[in-house]
Design an enzyme around this catalytic site. Structure first.
Site, PDB file in Angstrom:
ATOM      1  N   ARG A  51      31.844  34.219   1.107  1.00  0.00           N
ATOM      2  CA  ARG A  51      30.423  34.347   1.444  1.00  0.00           C
ATOM      3  C   ARG A  51      30.083  33.800   2.820  1.00  0.00           C
ATOM      4  O   ARG A  51      29.102  34.202   3.416  1.00  0.00           O
ATOM      5  CB  ARG A  51      29.563  33.729   0.349  1.00  0.00           C
ATOM      6  CG  ARG A  51      29.639  34.546  -0.929  1.00  0.00           C
ATOM      7  CD  ARG A  51      28.715  34.010  -2.007  1.00  0.00           C
ATOM      8  NE  ARG A  51      28.883  34.785  -3.216  1.00  0.00           N
ATOM      9  CZ  ARG A  51      29.617  34.407  -4.256  1.00  0.00           C
ATOM     10  NH1 ARG A  51      30.259  33.256  -4.214  1.00  0.00           N
ATOM     11  NH2 ARG A  51      29.709  35.164  -5.314  1.00  0.00           N
ATOM     12  N   GLU A  73      38.355  23.417  -9.365  1.00  0.00           N
ATOM     13  CA  GLU A  73      38.143  22.922 -10.727  1.00  0.00           C
ATOM     14  C   GLU A  73      39.261  23.325 -11.680  1.00  0.00           C
ATOM     15  O   GLU A  73      39.449  22.737 -12.719  1.00  0.00           O
ATOM     16  CB  GLU A  73      36.775  23.365 -11.265  1.00  0.00           C
ATOM     17  CG  GLU A  73      36.533  24.856 -11.285  1.00  0.00           C
ATOM     18  CD  GLU A  73      36.039  25.426  -9.964  1.00  0.00           C
ATOM     19  OE1 GLU A  73      35.747  26.626  -9.940  1.00  0.00           O
ATOM     20  OE2 GLU A  73      35.967  24.703  -8.963  1.00  0.00           O
TER      21      GLU A  73
END
Length: 182
Positions: free
Chosen positions: A69, A106
């Protein structure tokens, strides 16, 4: 006022990508040309009135955008600043000689790369991405910039998940337009 306008164009998606997570979607913001222009103008105002004003060089040489992004924002900001745009990509996506840095996500480790000739020693850099959570990917980008001899002046994000304190891991100040507390 523009912060609230920008914020009003973010869409929340509960339980995405997994249960318990509220995903803030920037794409509605990008689909509205006025909102998108407001976002870019907000970043440019911050960069010119704060980042450049407080830097010794009084200029930005390179805007680094993070995969993926950051690629939507970085080229526009770079073009308006008269700076170069440099992408940081996941391993194996860039041609030629690259430098790499690993970071923890994560769910495991990942590796970012930058082309080895993308930043020259002494160049001043800002890093842009849509969101900072734990700060791992932005930190890896900062390590790449440092390996090339560049100086990161600031990290810019649309959204910051403040409760994760990702900005504390970075080697330069960070700026976010929207702060999410949970």
């Amino acid at each position: 006022m523009d912060v609230e306008y920008i914020k009003s164009h973010l869409k929340s998606h509960p339980d995405f990508p997994k249960k318990g997570i509220v995903f803030l979607d920037i794409f509605p913001l990008l689909r509205n040309p006025i909102a998108f222009e407001t976002l870019i103008t907000h970043f440019l105002h911050h960069i010119t009135s704060h980042t450049i004003a407080s830097s010794a060089s009084k200029k930005i040489d390179v805007v680094v955008g993070l995969d993926a992004r950051g690629f939507l924002l970085g080229p526009l900001i770079a073009l308006r600043l008269g700076a170069a745009f440099v992408p940081v990509r996941k391993r194996g996506k860039l041609p030629g000689e690259c430098v790499s840095a690993s970071y923890e996500k994560e769910y495991g480790m990942d590796i970012f790369e930058m082309q080895a000739d993308a930043i020259q020693p002494g160049q001043t850099v800002v890093v842009v991405d849509d969101l900072i959570a734990t700060g791992g990917s932005a930190k890896a980008a900062g390590e790449l910039i440092a390996k090339m001899g560049g100086k990161t002046l600031e990290y810019l994000f649309i959204i910051e998940l403040t409760f994760l304190q990702g900005g504390a891991k970075l080697d330069a100040p960070s700026y976010s337009i929207v702060q999410a507390e949970d």
